[in-house]
Design an enzyme around this catalytic site. Structure first.
Site, PDB file in Angstrom:
ATOM      1  N   SER A 232     -11.614  24.429 -15.107  1.00  0.00           N
ATOM      2  CA  SER A 232     -10.746  24.192 -13.959  1.00  0.00           C
ATOM      3  C   SER A 232     -10.093  22.817 -14.106  1.00  0.00           C
ATOM      4  CB  SER A 232     -11.542  24.351 -12.666  1.00  0.00           C
ATOM      5  OG  SER A 232     -10.681  24.443 -11.549  1.00  0.00           O
ATOM      6  N   GLU A 344      -9.310  35.505 -11.442  1.00  0.00           N
ATOM      7  CA  GLU A 344      -9.418  34.118 -11.001  1.00  0.00           C
ATOM      8  C   GLU A 344      -9.175  33.951  -9.496  1.00  0.00           C
ATOM      9  OE1 GLU A 344     -10.025  31.311 -12.799  1.00  0.00           O
ATOM     10  OE2 GLU A 344      -9.503  31.731 -14.885  1.00  0.00           O
ATOM     11  N   HIS A 451     -12.676  32.947 -10.469  1.00  0.00           N
ATOM     12  CA  HIS A 451     -12.641  31.561 -10.918  1.00  0.00           C
ATOM     13  C   HIS A 451     -14.048  30.980 -10.884  1.00  0.00           C
ATOM     14  CE1 HIS A 451     -10.599  27.770 -11.705  1.00  0.00           C
ATOM     15  NE2 HIS A 451     -11.261  27.186 -10.710  1.00  0.00           N
TER      16      HIS A 451
END
Length: 536
Positions: A232, A344, A451
């Site tokens: 990330s 995600e 995610h």
């Protein structure tokens, strides 16, 4: 382009979601509350265990922990406090004797969230070293892990890398300045009139990499064999370090997990305008560095932009945006693993719902698309026609597909195409749609491969609010992933046979899925990347 402006808004949405996680996670995160543990040197631990290593600044005494040795809370730079706030990191003060390195040190100031415990300690520039037993003298490959958290939250001690260490890799996890303290740009903070400001968190990461170059050999690591990895915001950090002139020669491989969501950085002037607005908000009408540096930490954290922070093109750390630098070959030429997760954006759709937003419905679907990626209503209608509700199990899942494709998947493919013109690239998609969700409560639709869901396959997570155990097939996938990541660190390639290099023509991408990963060539079509690349 339809994607124009999407990535900046995506970064903002990521930050807002991570802060909202704090409302659910406060009280659920049990580890890290003791992060303010004593960091003064002590001879006791090192003398008891014999795990004493000489660094460039002094000796540290670590501890044996099951299958690996741990050296925790080592300073890599001076505390960025007082006159050092909003300045490039300065060298750590050397010490005599053996510094106790048996407990994590404070992590950087941040609000509460599901990715870390709230902190107001600016004395936070520490790293942790995890080695196989008896590593000294072995010249092992090194992996430096940069945590995620939208450059607003997160901490190094959440990630326990026993599985990677068992595969013969030394792992270093790093704290770096976050939020306004890490990324505020303001003309008064420039080292000279008209000079650069901001990007202090990226400077910290480079200081940690320089520490590795100077000291990792004493732990049994090879400073010429360093892999920089992150997820990330940590993945975006890896991309930033790939293109930063200041990081040249500090690492020889790179791993980017879900880090391609923001390939265009704000220019310095724009970032400094935002910094001036922040100064006014916190009561520094004078717009002076003295006022900003005299603020209590709590005042800074409480008034931060909870939408998150991004690096800026400051002219020193970053001389241009990430996307153009990669496309033109102006980056460190090292082998790269780059990938995203199949679903995600479902994490962010779920968080909005858990945070009290109305569920996604047929009636508000187009408005949600417009809000998610920042496009006009007419463009949102075109996107909705391309992603019809009839093709998905629920409106929430449909919106998750829109966000995933526009913000993560297709930008990742662009990065693969750019990098592969110059260096070996190994592209993946994490595809286990039954991955446990460790940070959010159940909602009325499946999270899928959301995610952050791949991180638990590489590390043991200390602070995730929702404990979970991987199934036997998932553990098998996790073992394969750890081997791939460790192999890249060791050899520059994740596998000799099963994971081919990315080629823009064939676009072979490894699908990380149970029971066995396999190569796929349909990534672009499945994520509608031709559609997102067209003019709209």
């Amino acid at each position: 382009m339809i994607t124009s402006g999407i990535t900046w808004r995506a970064g903002a949405r990521l930050g807002a979601v991570l802060i909202a996680l704090g409302a659910l996670a406060v009280g659920a995160t049990t580890a890290g509350a003791g992060a303010e543990a004593a960091t003064a040197p002590s001879a006791q631990q090192g003398a008891r265990t014999g795990l004493v290593v000489a660094t460039a600044d002094g000796a540290v005494g670590g501890k044996a922990a099951q299958t690996m040795d741990e050296f925790l809370g080592i300073p890599y730079a001076a505390p960025p406090v007082g006159p050092l706030r909003w300045r490039p990191p300065q060298p750590a003060a050397p010490w005599t004797g053996i510094r106790d390195a048996a407990a994590f040190a404070p992590h950087c100031p941040q609000p509460p969230s599901g990715f870390g415990v709230a902190s107001t300690s600016e004395n936070c520039l520490y790293l942790n070293v995890f080695t196989p037993p008896g590593a000294r003298g072995r010249h092992l490959p090194v992996m430096v892990w940069i945590h995620g958290g939208s450059f607003l939250v997160g901490e190094s001690d959440d990630y326990i890398p026993a599985g990677l260490v068992r595969r013969g890799v030394i792992v270093v996890t790093v704290n770096y300045r976050l939020g306004a303290l890490g990324f505020l740009a303001h003309p008064a903070l420039a080292g000279r009139p008209g000079g650069p400001s901001g990007d202090y968190g990226l400077m910290d990461q480079q200081a940690a990499l320089r520490w590795v170059q100077a000291s990792i050999a004493g732990f049994g690591g090879n400073p010429r064999d360093v892999t920089l990895a992150g997820e990330s915001a940590g993945g975006l950090s890896v991309l930033a370090q790939l293109v930063s002139p200041g990081a040249r020669g500090l690492f020889s491989r790179a791993i980017v997990e879900s880090g391609t969501y923001d390939l265009t950085q704000a220019p310095l002037a724009t970032a400094e305008t935002a910094g001036e607005a922040f100064a006014a908000k916190v009561g520094c009408a004078s717009q002076t560095a003295a006022c900003l540096r005299s603020l209590p930490v709590s005042a800074i954290v409480d008034n931060e932009d909870f939408a998150g922070y991004q690096p800026d093109v400051d002219g020193a750390v970053l001389t241009q945006s990430i996307g153009p630098a990669l496309a033109s070959g102006q980056f460190s030429r090292v082998p790269v693993i780059n990938g995203t997760n199949r679903d995600e954006w479902r994490l962010f759709v779920a968080q909005a719902q858990l945070d009290g937003a109305p569920p996604v419905t047929a009636a508000n679907y187009q408005a949600e698309i417009a809000s998610t990626i920042g496009v006009p209503a007419a463009t949102a209608a075109v996107i909705a026609a391309r992603y019809p509700l009839s093709a998905y199990s629920s409106p929430s899942v449909a919106l998750g597909a829109v966000g995933t494709d526009a913000i993560f998947a297709c930008p990742a493919l662009t990065v693969d195409q750019s990098l592969s013109k110059y260096v070996p690239v190994y592209a993946y998609e994490f595809n286990d749609q039954n991955a446990p969700e460790r940070y959010l409560a159940p909602v009325g639709f499946p999270y899928g491969a959301a995610h952050e869901s791949e991180v638990q396959y590489l590390f043991s997570l200390r602070n995730a609010p929702f404990p979970a155990v991987l199934t036997p097939p998932q553990r098998k996938l996790a073992a394969a992933m750890k081997t791939y990541w460790a192999n890249l660190a060791k050899t520059g390639s994740p596998s000799s046979l099963s994971w081919p290099r990315f080629n823009p023509g064939s676009q072979q991408i490894l699908s990380l899925i149970t029971p066995r990963p396999h190569v796929e060539t349909s990534f672009s079509a499945e994520h509608q990347c031709a559609f997102w690349a067209q003019a709209g």
